[in-house]
Write a protein that holds these residues in place. Structure first.
Motif, PDB file in Angstrom:
ATOM      1  N   GLY A  40       0.300  -1.654  -0.367  1.00  0.00           N
ATOM      2  CA  GLY A  40       0.042   0.436  -0.348  1.00  0.00           C
ATOM      3  C   GLY A  40       0.745   1.040  -0.247  1.00  0.00           C
ATOM      4  O   GLY A  40       0.897   2.357  -0.270  1.00  0.00           O
ATOM      5  N   ASP A  41       2.268   1.213   0.687  1.00  0.00           N
ATOM      6  CA  ASP A  41       2.254   2.109   0.315  1.00  0.00           C
ATOM      7  C   ASP A  41       3.592   2.573  -0.806  1.00  0.00           C
ATOM      8  O   ASP A  41       4.514   2.172  -0.839  1.00  0.00           O
ATOM      9  CB  ASP A  41       3.832   2.365   1.627  1.00  0.00           C
ATOM     10  N   TRP A  42       3.053   2.698  -2.000  1.00  0.00           N
ATOM     11  CA  TRP A  42       3.535   2.214  -2.947  1.00  0.00           C
ATOM     12  C   TRP A  42       4.601   3.546  -3.903  1.00  0.00           C
ATOM     13  O   TRP A  42       6.139   3.609  -3.805  1.00  0.00           O
ATOM     14  CB  TRP A  42       2.340   2.353  -4.741  1.00  0.00           C
ATOM     15  N   GLU A  43       4.122   5.537  -3.082  1.00  0.00           N
ATOM     16  CA  GLU A  43       5.452   5.628  -3.094  1.00  0.00           C
ATOM     17  C   GLU A  43       7.185   5.627  -1.994  1.00  0.00           C
ATOM     18  O   GLU A  43       8.340   6.014  -2.744  1.00  0.00           O
ATOM     19  CB  GLU A  43       5.256   7.073  -2.833  1.00  0.00           C
ATOM     20  N   ALA A  44       6.986   4.281  -1.500  1.00  0.00           N
ATOM     21  CA  ALA A  44       8.413   4.079  -0.310  1.00  0.00           C
ATOM     22  C   ALA A  44       8.706   3.208  -1.276  1.00  0.00           C
ATOM     23  O   ALA A  44      10.596   3.318  -0.526  1.00  0.00           O
ATOM     24  CB  ALA A  44       7.799   3.643   0.971  1.00  0.00           C
TER      25      ALA A  44
ATOM     26  N   ASP B  96      -4.375   0.999 -10.431  1.00  0.00           N
ATOM     27  CA  ASP B  96      -4.041   0.971 -11.463  1.00  0.00           C
ATOM     28  C   ASP B  96      -3.094   2.157 -11.060  1.00  0.00           C
ATOM     29  O   ASP B  96      -1.706   1.875 -11.868  1.00  0.00           O
ATOM     30  CB  ASP B  96      -5.113   1.357 -12.459  1.00  0.00           C
ATOM     31  N   GLU B  97      -3.366   2.885 -10.309  1.00  0.00           N
ATOM     32  CA  GLU B  97      -1.536   4.045 -10.418  1.00  0.00           C
ATOM     33  C   GLU B  97      -0.982   3.278  -9.652  1.00  0.00           C
ATOM     34  O   GLU B  97       0.336   4.135 -10.013  1.00  0.00           O
ATOM     35  CB  GLU B  97      -2.550   5.118  -9.605  1.00  0.00           C
ATOM     36  N   ALA B  98      -0.713   2.465  -8.655  1.00  0.00           N
ATOM     37  CA  ALA B  98      -0.029   2.251  -8.151  1.00  0.00           C
ATOM     38  C   ALA B  98       1.004   0.866  -9.205  1.00  0.00           C
ATOM     39  O   ALA B  98       2.148   0.972  -8.976  1.00  0.00           O
ATOM     40  CB  ALA B  98      -0.075   1.123  -7.118  1.00  0.00           C
TER      41      ALA B  98
ATOM     42  N   ALA C 177      -5.063  -8.971 -14.954  1.00  0.00           N
ATOM     43  CA  ALA C 177      -4.995  -8.476 -14.803  1.00  0.00           C
ATOM     44  C   ALA C 177      -4.948  -6.546 -14.731  1.00  0.00           C
ATOM     45  O   ALA C 177      -5.112  -5.328 -14.576  1.00  0.00           O
ATOM     46  CB  ALA C 177      -4.830  -8.966 -13.522  1.00  0.00           C
ATOM     47  N   HIS C 178      -2.880  -6.938 -15.316  1.00  0.00           N
ATOM     48  CA  HIS C 178      -2.333  -5.718 -15.481  1.00  0.00           C
ATOM     49  C   HIS C 178      -2.565  -4.649 -16.878  1.00  0.00           C
ATOM     50  O   HIS C 178      -2.459  -3.551 -16.213  1.00  0.00           O
ATOM     51  CB  HIS C 178      -0.944  -6.222 -15.469  1.00  0.00           C
ATOM     52  N   GLU C 179      -3.101  -4.895 -17.695  1.00  0.00           N
ATOM     53  CA  GLU C 179      -3.868  -4.313 -18.278  1.00  0.00           C
ATOM     54  C   GLU C 179      -4.957  -3.423 -17.892  1.00  0.00           C
ATOM     55  O   GLU C 179      -5.103  -2.381 -18.928  1.00  0.00           O
ATOM     56  CB  GLU C 179      -5.225  -6.054 -19.782  1.00  0.00           C
ATOM     57  N   TYR C 180      -5.702  -3.788 -17.008  1.00  0.00           N
ATOM     58  CA  TYR C 180      -6.481  -2.852 -16.899  1.00  0.00           C
ATOM     59  C   TYR C 180      -5.542  -1.365 -16.666  1.00  0.00           C
ATOM     60  O   TYR C 180      -6.110  -0.148 -16.387  1.00  0.00           O
ATOM     61  CB  TYR C 180      -7.008  -2.478 -14.938  1.00  0.00           C
ATOM     62  N   ALA C 181      -4.369  -1.567 -15.541  1.00  0.00           N
ATOM     63  CA  ALA C 181      -3.835  -0.257 -15.415  1.00  0.00           C
ATOM     64  C   ALA C 181      -2.353  -0.250 -17.229  1.00  0.00           C
ATOM     65  O   ALA C 181      -1.901   1.515 -17.113  1.00  0.00           O
ATOM     66  CB  ALA C 181      -2.319  -0.624 -14.488  1.00  0.00           C
ATOM     67  N   GLY C 182      -2.952  -0.367 -18.047  1.00  0.00           N
ATOM     68  CA  GLY C 182      -2.234   0.150 -18.944  1.00  0.00           C
ATOM     69  C   GLY C 182      -0.822   0.057 -18.965  1.00  0.00           C
ATOM     70  O   GLY C 182      -0.083   0.616 -20.190  1.00  0.00           O
TER      71      GLY C 182
END
Length: 388
Positions: A162-166, A194-196, A228-233
Protein backbone atom coordinates in the motif's frame (compact mmCIF):
# COMPACT_ATOMS: atom_id res chain seq x y z
CA UNK A 1 0.70 -42.89 13.04
CA UNK A 2 1.37 -40.82 9.93
CA UNK A 3 -1.03 -41.15 7.02
CA UNK A 4 0.06 -42.50 3.61
CA UNK A 5 -0.57 -39.01 2.21
CA UNK A 6 1.77 -36.55 3.94
CA UNK A 7 -0.50 -34.57 6.32
CA UNK A 8 0.42 -31.05 5.22
CA UNK A 9 -3.23 -30.09 4.62
CA UNK A 10 -6.15 -29.79 7.02
CA UNK A 11 -8.49 -31.42 4.54
CA UNK A 12 -12.26 -31.09 4.64
CA UNK A 13 -14.17 -34.35 5.15
CA UNK A 14 -15.27 -34.43 1.52
CA UNK A 15 -14.32 -36.84 -1.28
CA UNK A 16 -15.44 -35.77 -4.71
CA UNK A 17 -15.78 -38.43 -7.39
CA UNK A 18 -17.22 -36.44 -10.28
CA UNK A 19 -17.32 -32.89 -11.60
CA UNK A 20 -19.62 -31.27 -14.12
CA UNK A 21 -19.39 -27.57 -14.94
CA UNK A 22 -19.64 -25.63 -11.68
CA UNK A 23 -20.73 -28.68 -9.69
CA UNK A 24 -18.87 -31.36 -7.75
CA UNK A 25 -20.39 -34.66 -6.62
CA UNK A 26 -19.54 -36.42 -3.39
CA UNK A 27 -19.19 -40.19 -3.19
CA UNK A 28 -22.50 -40.32 -1.32
CA UNK A 29 -24.31 -38.42 -4.09
CA UNK A 30 -24.41 -34.92 -2.56
CA UNK A 31 -23.96 -32.01 -4.99
CA UNK A 32 -21.79 -28.99 -4.21
CA UNK A 33 -21.69 -25.70 -6.09
CA UNK A 34 -17.98 -25.04 -6.53
CA UNK A 35 -16.91 -21.42 -6.00
CA UNK A 36 -13.26 -22.41 -5.57
CA UNK A 37 -12.61 -23.98 -8.96
CA UNK A 38 -9.56 -25.77 -7.61
CA UNK A 39 -8.29 -22.37 -6.37
CA UNK A 40 -8.80 -20.50 -9.65
CA UNK A 41 -7.69 -23.48 -11.75
CA UNK A 42 -10.82 -24.90 -13.40
CA UNK A 43 -11.27 -21.90 -15.68
CA UNK A 44 -13.99 -23.56 -17.76
CA UNK A 45 -15.47 -25.76 -15.08
CA UNK A 46 -15.15 -29.46 -14.36
CA UNK A 47 -14.98 -32.00 -17.19
CA UNK A 48 -15.38 -29.30 -19.83
CA UNK A 49 -16.30 -31.11 -23.07
CA UNK A 50 -14.00 -29.06 -25.30
CA UNK A 51 -11.01 -29.58 -23.00
CA UNK A 52 -11.81 -33.27 -22.58
CA UNK A 53 -11.96 -33.72 -26.34
CA UNK A 54 -8.66 -31.88 -26.75
CA UNK A 55 -7.00 -34.03 -24.08
CA UNK A 56 -8.27 -37.27 -25.60
CA UNK A 57 -7.15 -36.30 -29.09
CA UNK A 58 -3.65 -35.44 -27.89
CA UNK A 59 -3.47 -38.52 -25.65
CA UNK A 60 -4.15 -40.70 -28.67
CA UNK A 61 -1.14 -39.28 -30.52
CA UNK A 62 1.68 -38.13 -28.21
CA UNK A 63 2.10 -37.63 -24.45
CA UNK A 64 5.74 -36.83 -23.81
CA UNK A 65 9.00 -36.44 -25.71
CA UNK A 66 11.02 -34.02 -23.48
CA UNK A 67 12.43 -30.64 -24.39
CA UNK A 68 15.34 -32.19 -26.23
CA UNK A 69 13.12 -31.85 -29.29
CA UNK A 70 10.74 -29.34 -30.78
CA UNK A 71 7.17 -29.77 -29.53
CA UNK A 72 4.56 -28.44 -31.98
CA UNK A 73 1.84 -28.00 -29.33
CA UNK A 74 4.29 -26.02 -27.20
CA UNK A 75 5.23 -23.75 -30.09
CA UNK A 76 1.55 -23.18 -30.93
CA UNK A 77 0.75 -22.15 -27.34
CA UNK A 78 3.83 -19.92 -27.17
CA UNK A 79 2.75 -18.20 -30.38
CA UNK A 80 -0.74 -17.63 -28.96
CA UNK A 81 0.66 -16.10 -25.76
CA UNK A 82 3.07 -13.87 -27.65
CA UNK A 83 0.27 -12.71 -29.96
CA UNK A 84 -2.07 -11.81 -27.12
CA UNK A 85 0.31 -10.33 -24.53
CA UNK A 86 3.32 -8.05 -24.09
CA UNK A 87 5.70 -11.02 -24.29
CA UNK A 88 8.20 -11.98 -26.95
CA UNK A 89 9.00 -15.42 -25.55
CA UNK A 90 7.70 -18.08 -23.12
CA UNK A 91 9.04 -20.95 -21.02
CA UNK A 92 6.56 -23.59 -19.88
CA UNK A 93 6.49 -25.08 -16.41
CA UNK A 94 4.19 -27.42 -14.48
CA UNK A 95 3.15 -24.97 -11.77
CA UNK A 96 3.18 -21.42 -10.49
CA UNK A 97 5.95 -22.24 -8.04
CA UNK A 98 8.20 -23.35 -10.89
CA UNK A 99 7.31 -20.17 -12.77
CA UNK A 100 8.37 -18.14 -9.73
CA UNK A 101 11.74 -19.89 -9.61
CA UNK A 102 12.43 -19.09 -13.24
CA UNK A 103 11.29 -15.48 -12.89
CA UNK A 104 13.76 -15.02 -10.04
CA UNK A 105 16.57 -16.67 -12.02
CA UNK A 106 15.76 -14.69 -15.15
CA UNK A 107 15.89 -11.32 -13.38
CA UNK A 108 19.20 -12.05 -11.69
CA UNK A 109 20.76 -13.57 -14.80
CA UNK A 110 19.74 -10.52 -16.84
CA UNK A 111 21.81 -8.20 -14.69
CA UNK A 112 24.71 -10.65 -14.45
CA UNK A 113 24.98 -10.68 -18.23
CA UNK A 114 24.78 -6.88 -18.24
CA UNK A 115 27.92 -6.77 -16.12
CA UNK A 116 26.10 -5.90 -12.89
CA UNK A 117 26.21 -9.12 -10.84
CA UNK A 118 25.57 -7.16 -7.65
CA UNK A 119 21.94 -6.59 -8.74
CA UNK A 120 20.34 -9.61 -7.08
CA UNK A 121 17.75 -8.14 -4.72
CA UNK A 122 14.05 -8.46 -5.47
CA UNK A 123 11.46 -6.24 -3.80
CA UNK A 124 8.23 -7.97 -2.68
CA UNK A 125 5.23 -6.92 -0.59
CA UNK A 126 3.50 -7.96 2.61
CA UNK A 127 0.77 -10.52 2.02
CA UNK A 128 2.31 -11.82 -1.18
CA UNK A 129 2.32 -15.47 -2.16
CA UNK A 130 4.58 -16.76 -4.92
CA UNK A 131 4.68 -20.49 -4.18
CA UNK A 132 6.18 -22.90 -1.67
CA UNK A 133 9.68 -23.64 -2.95
CA UNK A 134 12.62 -22.35 -0.91
CA UNK A 135 13.02 -19.38 -3.24
CA UNK A 136 9.31 -18.56 -3.29
CA UNK A 137 8.89 -18.66 0.50
CA UNK A 138 11.91 -16.40 0.86
CA UNK A 139 10.16 -14.01 -1.50
CA UNK A 140 7.08 -13.94 0.74
CA UNK A 141 9.03 -13.63 3.97
CA UNK A 142 6.01 -14.26 6.21
CA UNK A 143 6.52 -16.29 9.38
CA UNK A 144 3.79 -18.72 8.34
CA UNK A 145 5.69 -19.53 5.16
CA UNK A 146 9.29 -19.58 6.35
CA UNK A 147 9.27 -20.77 9.98
CA UNK A 148 11.47 -23.84 10.35
CA UNK A 149 12.77 -23.83 6.78
CA UNK A 150 15.90 -21.71 7.17
CA UNK A 151 18.41 -20.73 6.09
CA UNK A 152 16.40 -18.79 3.55
CA UNK A 153 17.55 -17.74 0.12
CA UNK A 154 18.95 -14.21 0.51
CA UNK A 155 18.23 -11.29 -1.75
CA UNK A 156 14.64 -10.28 -0.97
CA UNK A 157 13.44 -6.95 0.40
CA UNK A 158 9.95 -7.00 1.93
CA UNK A 159 7.91 -3.79 1.88
CA UNK A 160 4.46 -2.86 3.23
CA UNK A 161 1.50 -3.36 0.91
CA UNK A 162 0.00 0.00 0.00
CA UNK A 163 2.86 2.44 0.54
CA UNK A 164 3.72 2.61 -3.15
CA UNK A 165 5.64 5.88 -3.06
CA UNK A 166 8.07 4.37 -0.54
CA UNK A 167 9.15 1.76 -3.08
CA UNK A 168 11.40 4.21 -4.91
CA UNK A 169 13.34 4.85 -1.71
CA UNK A 170 14.18 1.14 -1.41
CA UNK A 171 15.46 0.62 -4.95
CA UNK A 172 19.24 0.55 -4.74
CA UNK A 173 22.19 -0.41 -6.90
CA UNK A 174 21.50 -4.00 -5.78
CA UNK A 175 17.86 -4.11 -6.90
CA UNK A 176 17.25 -6.53 -9.75
CA UNK A 177 13.45 -6.41 -9.85
CA UNK A 178 10.14 -5.49 -8.24
CA UNK A 179 7.82 -8.51 -7.93
CA UNK A 180 4.09 -8.05 -7.32
CA UNK A 181 0.69 -9.70 -7.81
CA UNK A 182 -1.72 -7.20 -9.46
CA UNK A 183 -4.36 -8.84 -7.26
CA UNK A 184 -3.21 -10.72 -4.18
CA UNK A 185 -5.02 -14.04 -3.88
CA UNK A 186 -3.74 -15.80 -0.76
CA UNK A 187 -3.21 -12.36 0.76
CA UNK A 188 -6.96 -11.70 0.83
CA UNK A 189 -8.11 -10.57 -2.65
CA UNK A 190 -6.28 -7.25 -2.33
CA UNK A 191 -6.31 -5.31 -5.60
CA UNK A 192 -3.27 -3.17 -6.39
CA UNK A 193 -4.66 0.15 -7.70
CA UNK A 194 -4.01 0.97 -11.35
CA UNK A 195 -2.10 4.10 -10.37
CA UNK A 196 0.16 2.00 -8.14
CA UNK A 197 1.05 -0.38 -10.97
CA UNK A 198 1.76 2.63 -13.19
CA UNK A 199 3.98 4.07 -10.47
CA UNK A 200 5.89 0.80 -10.09
CA UNK A 201 6.44 0.71 -13.86
CA UNK A 202 7.79 4.26 -13.69
CA UNK A 203 10.05 3.43 -10.74
CA UNK A 204 11.44 0.37 -12.53
CA UNK A 205 12.27 2.40 -15.60
CA UNK A 206 13.76 5.42 -13.85
CA UNK A 207 15.66 3.47 -11.19
CA UNK A 208 16.93 0.75 -13.51
CA UNK A 209 15.33 -2.54 -12.45
CA UNK A 210 12.90 -5.07 -13.92
CA UNK A 211 9.19 -5.33 -13.15
CA UNK A 212 7.74 -8.81 -12.59
CA UNK A 213 3.99 -9.49 -12.36
CA UNK A 214 2.76 -12.66 -10.71
CA UNK A 215 -0.54 -13.45 -12.45
CA UNK A 216 -0.66 -17.09 -11.40
CA UNK A 217 -4.02 -16.59 -9.68
CA UNK A 218 -5.38 -13.38 -11.20
CA UNK A 219 -4.48 -14.08 -14.84
CA UNK A 220 -6.12 -15.94 -17.75
CA UNK A 221 -9.37 -13.89 -17.85
CA UNK A 222 -10.05 -14.27 -14.10
CA UNK A 223 -10.50 -10.50 -13.62
CA UNK A 224 -12.36 -9.83 -16.85
CA UNK A 225 -9.22 -8.89 -18.75
CA UNK A 226 -6.99 -11.56 -20.25
CA UNK A 227 -4.44 -10.47 -17.63
CA UNK A 228 -5.14 -8.21 -14.66
CA UNK A 229 -2.38 -5.68 -15.36
CA UNK A 230 -4.17 -4.65 -18.55
CA UNK A 231 -6.54 -2.51 -16.46
CA UNK A 232 -3.60 -0.26 -15.57
CA UNK A 233 -2.37 0.03 -19.15
CA UNK A 234 1.16 -1.02 -18.21
CA UNK A 235 3.20 -4.12 -18.99
CA UNK A 236 5.82 -6.04 -17.02
CA UNK A 237 9.20 -7.26 -18.20
CA UNK A 238 8.49 -10.76 -16.87
CA UNK A 239 5.19 -12.41 -15.95
CA UNK A 240 4.37 -15.65 -14.13
CA UNK A 241 1.29 -17.61 -15.24
CA UNK A 242 -0.22 -20.93 -14.10
CA UNK A 243 -3.47 -22.21 -12.52
CA UNK A 244 -6.16 -21.16 -15.00
CA UNK A 245 -4.06 -21.57 -18.14
CA UNK A 246 -4.33 -25.36 -17.95
CA UNK A 247 -8.03 -25.45 -17.12
CA UNK A 248 -7.29 -28.19 -14.58
CA UNK A 249 -4.21 -29.74 -16.21
CA UNK A 250 -0.89 -28.88 -14.49
CA UNK A 251 0.61 -26.09 -16.57
CA UNK A 252 2.48 -22.87 -15.95
CA UNK A 253 4.58 -20.41 -17.91
CA UNK A 254 6.96 -17.51 -17.65
CA UNK A 255 6.39 -14.80 -20.24
CA UNK A 256 9.05 -12.18 -20.94
CA UNK A 257 10.24 -9.51 -23.28
CA UNK A 258 13.19 -10.34 -25.48
CA UNK A 259 15.36 -7.96 -23.46
CA UNK A 260 14.43 -9.39 -20.05
CA UNK A 261 14.97 -12.94 -21.30
CA UNK A 262 18.29 -12.20 -22.97
CA UNK A 263 20.35 -13.91 -20.26
CA UNK A 264 18.51 -17.21 -20.53
CA UNK A 265 20.52 -19.00 -23.18
CA UNK A 266 20.84 -22.72 -23.90
CA UNK A 267 21.60 -24.68 -20.74
CA UNK A 268 20.57 -21.99 -18.23
CA UNK A 269 17.21 -23.55 -17.38
CA UNK A 270 15.19 -26.66 -18.12
CA UNK A 271 12.24 -28.86 -17.24
CA UNK A 272 11.53 -32.50 -17.97
CA UNK A 273 7.74 -32.20 -18.05
CA UNK A 274 7.32 -28.48 -18.66
CA UNK A 275 5.65 -27.78 -22.01
CA UNK A 276 4.65 -31.40 -22.64
CA UNK A 277 2.25 -32.03 -25.54
CA UNK A 278 -0.72 -32.86 -23.29
CA UNK A 279 -0.50 -29.70 -21.21
CA UNK A 280 0.18 -27.39 -24.12
CA UNK A 281 -2.65 -28.76 -26.26
CA UNK A 282 -5.09 -28.05 -23.43
CA UNK A 283 -3.50 -24.67 -22.66
CA UNK A 284 -3.91 -23.62 -26.29
CA UNK A 285 -7.60 -24.55 -26.24
CA UNK A 286 -8.10 -22.61 -22.99
CA UNK A 287 -6.38 -19.55 -24.44
CA UNK A 288 -8.41 -19.73 -27.65
CA UNK A 289 -11.62 -19.70 -25.62
CA UNK A 290 -10.84 -17.12 -22.94
CA UNK A 291 -9.09 -14.61 -25.22
CA UNK A 292 -12.27 -14.17 -27.28
CA UNK A 293 -13.59 -10.63 -26.60
CA UNK A 294 -17.12 -12.02 -26.34
CA UNK A 295 -16.02 -14.44 -23.60
CA UNK A 296 -14.28 -11.65 -21.68
CA UNK A 297 -17.38 -9.47 -21.97
CA UNK A 298 -19.45 -12.28 -20.44
CA UNK A 299 -16.98 -12.64 -17.56
CA UNK A 300 -17.39 -8.95 -16.82
CA UNK A 301 -21.19 -9.11 -17.06
CA UNK A 302 -21.34 -12.10 -14.71
CA UNK A 303 -18.88 -10.42 -12.36
CA UNK A 304 -21.16 -7.40 -12.13
CA UNK A 305 -24.16 -9.61 -11.42
CA UNK A 306 -22.33 -11.60 -8.76
CA UNK A 307 -20.94 -8.52 -7.07
CA UNK A 308 -24.37 -6.90 -6.95
CA UNK A 309 -25.84 -9.96 -5.26
CA UNK A 310 -22.92 -10.18 -2.84
CA UNK A 311 -23.33 -6.52 -1.85
CA UNK A 312 -26.92 -7.33 -0.97
CA UNK A 313 -25.74 -10.33 1.03
CA UNK A 314 -23.31 -8.16 3.00
CA UNK A 315 -26.07 -5.66 3.74
CA UNK A 316 -28.30 -8.47 5.02
CA UNK A 317 -25.64 -9.85 7.37
CA UNK A 318 -23.78 -6.89 8.94
CA UNK A 319 -22.63 -9.04 11.86
CA UNK A 320 -20.94 -11.54 9.52
CA UNK A 321 -19.54 -9.43 6.66
CA UNK A 322 -17.70 -6.14 6.27
CA UNK A 323 -17.72 -5.87 2.51
CA UNK A 324 -16.91 -7.23 -0.95
CA UNK A 325 -13.58 -6.77 -2.70
CA UNK A 326 -11.85 -7.95 -5.84
CA UNK A 327 -11.99 -7.71 -9.61
CA UNK A 328 -13.97 -9.72 -12.15
CA UNK A 329 -14.68 -13.23 -10.89
CA UNK A 330 -11.86 -13.02 -8.36
CA UNK A 331 -13.94 -11.84 -5.42
CA UNK A 332 -13.56 -11.83 -1.66
CA UNK A 333 -15.97 -11.49 1.24
CA UNK A 334 -14.30 -9.58 4.07
CA UNK A 335 -15.60 -11.22 7.23
CA UNK A 336 -16.15 -10.15 10.82
CA UNK A 337 -15.93 -13.81 11.81
CA UNK A 338 -13.27 -16.44 11.19
CA UNK A 339 -13.31 -17.30 7.46
CA UNK A 340 -13.07 -21.00 8.31
CA UNK A 341 -16.43 -20.77 10.08
CA UNK A 342 -18.16 -19.50 6.94
CA UNK A 343 -16.39 -22.05 4.77
CA UNK A 344 -17.46 -24.84 7.13
CA UNK A 345 -21.10 -23.72 7.20
CA UNK A 346 -20.90 -23.52 3.42
CA UNK A 347 -20.14 -27.24 3.29
CA UNK A 348 -23.41 -27.88 5.11
CA UNK A 349 -25.24 -25.80 2.50
CA UNK A 350 -23.51 -27.46 -0.45
CA UNK A 351 -21.32 -24.54 -1.51
CA UNK A 352 -17.51 -24.53 -1.68
CA UNK A 353 -15.45 -21.42 -0.96
CA UNK A 354 -11.77 -20.81 -0.15
CA UNK A 355 -10.35 -19.04 2.92
CA UNK A 356 -7.59 -16.42 2.59
CA UNK A 357 -5.62 -14.02 4.74
CA UNK A 358 -6.98 -10.71 6.05
CA UNK A 359 -10.20 -12.44 7.24
CA UNK A 360 -11.39 -13.02 3.69
CA UNK A 361 -13.29 -15.85 2.02
CA UNK A 362 -12.41 -16.19 -1.66
CA UNK A 363 -14.97 -16.76 -4.43
CA UNK A 364 -13.24 -18.01 -7.56
CA UNK A 365 -15.90 -19.71 -9.69
CA UNK A 366 -15.48 -21.19 -13.13
CA UNK A 367 -15.55 -18.33 -15.61
CA UNK A 368 -18.47 -19.93 -17.48
CA UNK A 369 -20.68 -20.17 -14.39
CA UNK A 370 -24.31 -19.42 -15.33
CA UNK A 371 -26.51 -16.61 -14.02
CA UNK A 372 -28.72 -19.21 -12.34
CA UNK A 373 -25.71 -20.77 -10.62
CA UNK A 374 -24.57 -17.35 -9.39
CA UNK A 375 -27.99 -16.79 -7.83
CA UNK A 376 -27.94 -20.26 -6.28
CA UNK A 377 -24.41 -19.74 -4.96
CA UNK A 378 -25.28 -16.48 -3.21
CA UNK A 379 -28.43 -18.08 -1.81
CA UNK A 380 -26.39 -20.89 -0.30
CA UNK A 381 -23.84 -18.47 1.18
CA UNK A 382 -26.78 -16.52 2.58
CA UNK A 383 -28.01 -19.70 4.28
CA UNK A 384 -24.53 -20.36 5.65
CA UNK A 385 -24.31 -16.82 7.03
CA UNK A 386 -27.75 -17.15 8.60
CA UNK A 387 -26.65 -20.35 10.31
CA UNK A 388 -23.79 -18.44 11.91
Amino acid sequence: MITPVLPTYNRAPLSFVKGEGSWLFEADGRRFLDLGAGIAVNTLGHANPELAETLKAQADTLWHVSNLYKIPAQEALANKLVETTFADTCFFTNSGTEAAELAIKMARKYWFEKGQPEKIEIITFDGCFHGRSTGAIAASGSEKMVKGFGPLMPGFVHLPFGDWEAVADHVTDKTAAILIEPVQGEGGIRVVPDEALKRLREIAETKGCLLIFDEVQCGVARTGKLFAHEYAGVTPDIMMVAKGIGGGFPLGAVLATEEAASGMTAGTHGSTYGGNPLGCAIGLKVMEIVSDPAFLAEVNRKAGLMRQKLEGLVADHPDVFEGVRGEGLMLGLKCKIAPADLVGKGYEQGVLTVPAADNVVRLLPALNITDEEIAEAVSRIDAAASAL
